[in-house]
Design a protein around this motif. Structure first.
Motif, PDB file in Angstrom:
ATOM      1  N   GLU B  33       0.828  -1.207   0.000  1.00  0.00           N
ATOM      2  CA  GLU B  33       0.000   0.000   0.000  1.00  0.00           C
ATOM      3  C   GLU B  33       0.860   1.254   0.000  1.00  0.00           C
ATOM      4  N   HIS B  34       1.974   1.209   0.735  1.00  0.00           N
ATOM      5  CA  HIS B  34       2.817   2.393   0.791  1.00  0.00           C
ATOM      6  C   HIS B  34       3.747   2.502  -0.412  1.00  0.00           C
ATOM      7  N   HIS B  35       3.739   1.478  -1.233  1.00  0.00           N
ATOM      8  CA  HIS B  35       4.530   1.556  -2.450  1.00  0.00           C
ATOM      9  C   HIS B  35       3.669   2.001  -3.635  1.00  0.00           C
ATOM     10  N   HIS B  36       2.501   1.365  -3.782  1.00  0.00           N
ATOM     11  CA  HIS B  36       1.631   1.663  -4.927  1.00  0.00           C
ATOM     12  C   HIS B  36       0.562   2.695  -4.613  1.00  0.00           C
ATOM     13  N   GLY B  37       0.334   2.967  -3.344  1.00  0.00           N
ATOM     14  CA  GLY B  37      -0.691   3.931  -2.982  1.00  0.00           C
ATOM     15  C   GLY B  37      -1.964   3.254  -2.516  1.00  0.00           C
ATOM     16  N   ALA B  38      -2.671   3.974  -1.615  1.00  0.00           N
ATOM     17  CA  ALA B  38      -3.911   3.434  -1.071  1.00  0.00           C
ATOM     18  C   ALA B  38      -4.959   3.263  -2.166  1.00  0.00           C
ATOM     19  N   GLY B  39      -4.820   4.024  -3.244  1.00  0.00           N
ATOM     20  CA  GLY B  39      -5.770   3.924  -4.348  1.00  0.00           C
ATOM     21  C   GLY B  39      -5.754   2.564  -5.013  1.00  0.00           C
ATOM     22  N   MET B  40      -4.587   1.941  -5.047  1.00  0.00           N
ATOM     23  CA  MET B  40      -4.467   0.637  -5.705  1.00  0.00           C
ATOM     24  C   MET B  40      -4.958  -0.492  -4.800  1.00  0.00           C
ATOM     25  N   THR B  42      -6.759  -0.130  -1.431  1.00  0.00           N
ATOM     26  CA  THR B  42      -7.888  -0.012  -0.502  1.00  0.00           C
ATOM     27  C   THR B  42      -9.136   0.511  -1.210  1.00  0.00           C
ATOM     28  N   GLY B  43     -10.242   0.431  -0.512  1.00  0.00           N
ATOM     29  CA  GLY B  43     -11.498   0.927  -1.065  1.00  0.00           C
ATOM     30  C   GLY B  43     -11.745   2.382  -0.698  1.00  0.00           C
ATOM     31  N   LEU B  44     -10.803   2.998   0.025  1.00  0.00           N
ATOM     32  CA  LEU B  44     -10.987   4.387   0.439  1.00  0.00           C
ATOM     33  C   LEU B  44     -10.996   5.311  -0.779  1.00  0.00           C
TER      34      LEU B  44
END
Lengths: 257, 392
Positions: B33-40, B42-44
């Motif tokens: 998540e901290h590499h690709h981003g929460a957008g990739m 998580t559902g946030l």
């Protein structure tokens, strides 16, 4: 246990005396806070920046796009295709979404469909500043609500607090979504919050914000505390709205209807 | 005393191994998540920035706070029946606080900047207070639980200097949950949260779900570890659970009444979305009704004395109430707060597999700590029993 008349009178008179003393104390506290306010000279701020958007003047796609692009290009705002996770500092939205508490059932089609420019309201009483645990977002003396992207811990509390949806979290690595980079302004990293900063860097140089410049007279900008300023004049002369005034945030972005 | 955690059977070690592998998996997803981003991962999204994890914060702070319902009668009113279960409650609180704090840590976009919260103390932010009260509570429960167990180990009464800390922990229990409610209930424009009853309702739901979990744990320990906290203790706790749960349901009714009798649309909208659907969106309707049905099942099972006395129905009832509150507070509370969004439209949220895996890792870490502390507790009591037997 019965009480003697003498003791009863004594206690009653203590009670009455105590009430009067408390009342005196209450008056002193009440007056004192007013006096302190009068003595406080630090609140004599002279500048409070505000924006007035003439929504009647924005007609074509080009009117909107030139303003949005001027801002986004200058501030290295990434162009993210995922619409529910995009980053935007100033954007186009409908009246119904921008002013959800206003009467929208029977209003004219023209205003219902009229696009509005939305951005950070630079509230005088900003909930985002209140909740930030690290002072990464703070209010300047001139009323600008700032965002320090290098201090932000990415907790997203400010986004829960902002009632205007004006804050952006970097859900994607922002640098990968930049077409060109303006070296004058920092790019951001993953996992921080960013938003409109009222172009404080340009104001400090005596220039108006990028969007105001690009709007060619459709957006007014100036000092809300100066009675003779252009913003005060257009606010006084037109029918204006602010977003969600009932929340007590005191927005400083006004809309001419 | 610590060495007792290092001696265990095959199942003990397998259980720890399972927890450690969940933690490892969660760590992997967290790194992703901290590499690709929460957008990739998580559902946030823009309109719902606090999801599954912050829900776990709200819920597990409650579980931690609920230890006070056991600690208070034992230390303050000298209710002897809670003797054995008090240490279990205190150590459960330790694990729950760790789950709560980690749940916030994993949503941070810049985890390396976490110390900024301490280096730039900002008293106007509730996160600062939440961090302060939670870490204090963690320390207090660890201290009190450990000292009390240690004196049990040595066969003495706990030292008298511990008394102020015990009372401090009793005061602190409700405080941590009130502060956590304040995180949410002071935000303008989030109609589902902007209610004065949020903090009292948090306490009521916590004091039902937390002790319900403790009942399940106590009955489980009786089955698998031959550790009996005493039937009377469990019966008393089950009464605490049911009273608190009834108060929680009443508070929910107050909320619904205020929203719907006033007829203010923005206050009704989150309830409509969660329970009946809003503007064609019905994502959470089945989940909400599942919570309601579980709640009613739990209510019936724990309210009728004969059912409450049977261990089978008591376990079922406690699990139902725990799950009912978990769904409503651990998941739906966030969804309702953010939906409808600030534009009064719906942007649906569904927790993703990585989000759930990260949460599983967080729960596992809490469980790991609870397991180790319980292992020590059980060993201390076991050796005491042995000593009594050989002497007798």
């Amino acid at each position: 246990m019965s009480m003697k008349r003498r003791d009863f009178l004594k206690i009653t008179s203590y009670g009455i005396a105590g009430t009067f003393l408390s009342l005196t104390g209450g008056v002193i506290v009440g007056r004192g806070s007013e006096l302190l306010k009068k003595m406080d000279t630090s609140s004599s701020e002279k500048v409070k920046w505000a924006m007035v958007i003439n929504t009647r003047a924005f007609q074509t796609e080009e009117d909107f796009n030139s303003v949005i692009l001027a801002c986004h290009r200058a501030h290295n705002v990434p162009d993210i295709p995922d619409k529910i996770r995009e980053v935007k500092w100033i954007w186009k939205d409908t009246f119904v979404r921008g002013f959800p508490t206003a009467e929208t059932k029977y209003i004219g089609d023209e205003i219902k469909k009229r696009p509005f420019l939305l951005l950070c309201n630079h509230c005088d009483n900003p909930p985002c500043v209140r909740v930030c645990p690290v002072k990464a977002t703070f209010k300047r003396k001139d009323g600008i609500v700032m965002q320090d992207m290098h201090r932000c811990i990415g907790c997203k509390f400010c986004m829960a607090a902002c009632p205007y949806g004006a804050r952006n979290y970097n859900f994607y690595p922002p640098r990968e979504y930049l077409r060109s980079v303006n070296p004058e302004f920092p790019t951001r990293s993953l996992g921080v919050v960013e938003k409109c900063i009222f172009c404080y860097h340009r104001l400090d140089e005596g220039l108006v914000p990028y969007c105001v410049e690009a709007s060619k007279g459709k957006i007014f900008f100036g000092n809300l505390l100066d009675e003779n300023s252009e913003v005060r004049k257009v606010i006084a002369e037109n029918i204006i709205l602010v977003r969600k005034p009932e929340l007590g945030t005191n927005p400083k972005v006004f809309y001419i209807i | 005393m610590v060495e007792k955690a290092l001696r265990g059977g095959v199942w003990y070690w397998l259980w720890l191994l399972l927890l450690v592998s969940f933690i490892g998996l969660a760590f992997y997803f967290w790194l992703q998540e901290h590499h690709h981003g929460a957008g990739m991962l998580t559902g946030l999204h823009r309109d719902l920035t606090w999801g599954f994890h912050i829900g776990q914060l709200a819920f597990f702070v409650g579980v931690a706070a609920s230890a006070v319902m056991i600690v208070l009668p034992y230390y303050f009113h000298n209710y002897k029946e809670f003797g054995k279960i008090t240490v279990l409650a205190e150590f459960l609180a330790v694990g729950a606080v760790i789950i709560a704090m980690l749940s916030v840590f994993v949503v941070m976009g810049q985890p390396t900047r976490v110390l900024y919260v301490i280096l730039n103390p900002t008293p106007n932010s509730l996160i600062f207070w939440d961090l302060t009260v939670l870490s204090t509570y963690l320390f207090l429960n660890l201290l009190c639980g450990w000292m009390v167990l240690h004196s049990e180990y040595k066969g003495t009464k706990y030292p008298s200097w511990l008394k102020p800390f015990i009372y401090w922990a009793i005061l602190w229990g409700p405080s941590i949950h009130i502060v956590t409610a304040f995180l949410l209930q002071g935000l303008p424009g989030r109609h589902y949260w902007l209610t004065a009853i949020m903090a009292p309702r948090f306490l009521a739901s916590a004091f039902s779900a937390g002790p319900a979990l403790l009942i399940v744990i106590a009955l489980l320990l009786k089955k698998i570890a031959n550790f009996n906290v005493g039937d009377k203790a469990i019966q008393t706790i089950s009464k605490i659970v049911i009273y608190a749960f009834i108060i929680n349901l009443l508070f929910l009714f107050f909320e619904v009444f205020t929203a719907f009798y006033s007829g203010i649309h923005s206050h009704m909208a989150p309830f409509l979305y969660l329970f009946f659907g809003y503007e064609g969106h019905r994502e959470w309707v089945p989940v909400m009704w599942a919570s309601m049905i579980l709640g009613i099942v739990g209510l019936v099972l724990l309210l009728i004395p004969s059912l409450r006395r049977s261990e089978t129905t008591l376990t079922l009832g406690a699990i139902s109430i725990f799950l009912s509150v978990w769904i409503e507070k651990g998941v739906a509370l966030m969804v309702g707060g953010f939906t409808p969004n600030v534009f009064e439209t719906v942007t649906p949220y569904k927790p993703t597999i990585p989000e759930i895996m990260i949460a599983t890792g967080v729960w596992s870490l809490g469980l790991l700590i609870i397991t180790v502390l319980y292992k020590i507790t059980l060993s201390v009591y076991e050796s005491k029993n042995l000593a009594v037997k050989t002497r007798g």
